[in-house]
Motif scaffolding. Structure first.
Motif, PDB file in Angstrom:
ATOM      1  N   GLY A   1       0.804  -1.216   0.000  1.00  0.00           N
ATOM      2  CA  GLY A   1       0.000   0.000   0.000  1.00  0.00           C
ATOM      3  C   GLY A   1       0.837   1.266   0.000  1.00  0.00           C
ATOM      4  O   GLY A   1       0.613   2.186  -0.788  1.00  0.00           O
ATOM      5  N   VAL A   2       1.825   1.325   0.886  1.00  0.00           N
ATOM      6  CA  VAL A   2       2.639   2.533   0.995  1.00  0.00           C
ATOM      7  C   VAL A   2       3.539   2.707  -0.222  1.00  0.00           C
ATOM      8  O   VAL A   2       3.845   3.834  -0.626  1.00  0.00           O
ATOM      9  CB  VAL A   2       3.450   2.505   2.305  1.00  0.00           C
TER      10      VAL A   2
ATOM     11  N   LEU B   1       2.640   1.922  -3.286  1.00  0.00           N
ATOM     12  CA  LEU B   1       1.750   2.460  -4.314  1.00  0.00           C
ATOM     13  C   LEU B   1       1.410   3.922  -4.069  1.00  0.00           C
ATOM     14  O   LEU B   1       1.237   4.690  -5.017  1.00  0.00           O
ATOM     15  CB  LEU B   1       0.454   1.631  -4.360  1.00  0.00           C
ATOM     16  N   LYS B   2       1.312   4.317  -2.802  1.00  0.00           N
ATOM     17  CA  LYS B   2       0.939   5.699  -2.489  1.00  0.00           C
ATOM     18  C   LYS B   2       2.096   6.677  -2.647  1.00  0.00           C
ATOM     19  O   LYS B   2       1.883   7.891  -2.653  1.00  0.00           O
ATOM     20  CB  LYS B   2       0.387   5.777  -1.062  1.00  0.00           C
ATOM     21  N   ASP B   3       3.313   6.179  -2.753  1.00  0.00           N
ATOM     22  CA  ASP B   3       4.490   7.026  -2.970  1.00  0.00           C
ATOM     23  C   ASP B   3       4.600   8.100  -1.895  1.00  0.00           C
ATOM     24  O   ASP B   3       4.636   9.299  -2.191  1.00  0.00           O
ATOM     25  CB  ASP B   3       4.431   7.659  -4.369  1.00  0.00           C
ATOM     26  N   GLU B   4       4.642   7.652  -0.644  1.00  0.00           N
ATOM     27  CA  GLU B   4       4.785   8.571   0.471  1.00  0.00           C
ATOM     28  C   GLU B   4       5.698   7.943   1.521  1.00  0.00           C
ATOM     29  O   GLU B   4       5.977   6.737   1.461  1.00  0.00           O
ATOM     30  CB  GLU B   4       3.421   8.889   1.082  1.00  0.00           C
TER      31      GLU B   4
END
Length: 209
Positions: A66-67, A69-72
């Protein structure tokens, strides 16, 4: 074959002693992770120092999609509960696989869906403020076949490790495990805990619903 070759070429593994931090909160989420050996926990800490454990991740499991994919920045730390070895797949390789493989994309979607369901249950469980229900939830969720496909009914965890996994003191963990034993759900032995009735353990985890 091309996909397997690239993953093997780009990926690497690292070993961590119990208590070591594999990934710090706030670090760039540059890799998709898997636990090859051992078990890690995903947690965060408040400004007051209160630690909240989001999940335990046993060997044979992937996490962190998840993280990536979120690029954060990574919103949690990854800490080894026992001596562990992790695999790191670079973000660029992970994203390339999503574009190249329909079956891999389907797998990641199923992972995200299962992860969402887990966190909904976790938030609800944390609000119960019952140590026994929290331990039951943490143990039962290790048998989520989508997220943790290799879990055995006899968990090689000490009670201290279970406490770290659940974010509880050793005293509260011991009391909770005794309650679960009295209910006929688990049997605690030296260095391990055996699940006797997984369905009933799941019901107990949500007994305050």
């Amino acid at each position: 074959m091309e996909q397997k070759t690239r993953v093997l070429r780009d990926s690497f593994d690292r070993s961590y002693e119990a208590g070591a931090v594999a990934c710090h909160r706030g670090d760039p989420a540059d890799h998709w992770l898997a636990v090859i050996e051992g078990i890690v926990k995903v947690d965060t800490a408040s400004k007051e120092g209160r630690v909240i454990t989001f999940a335990g991740v046993p060997a044979g499991s992937w996490f962190g999609e998840g993280v990536v994919l979120k690029d954060e920045p990574r919103p949690y730390s990854v800490v080894a509960i026992r001596d562990s070895r992790l695999a790191f797949v670079p973000k660029s390789t992970f994203l390339w696989l999503l574009e190249q493989s329909h079956s891999f994309s389907r797998y990641v979607i199923d992972q995200l869906n299962a992860r969402c369901g887990y966190y909904v249950g976790l938030v609800h469980n944390l609000r119960l403020h019952e140590a026994s229900a929290r331990v039951a939830f943490c143990l039962a969720e290790l048998f989520n076949q989508q997220l943790y496909p290799a879990t055995d009914k006899t968990l090689g965890f000490s009670q201290e490790e279970i406490g770290r996994l659940c974010g509880l003191s050793r005293q509260n963990t011991n009391r909770a495990i005794r309650e679960l034993e009295d209910a006929g759900l688990v049997v605690a032995e030296y260095g391990s805990i055996q699940i006797l009735d997984l369905a009933a353990l799941r019901r107990f985890a949500h007994s305050g619903d």
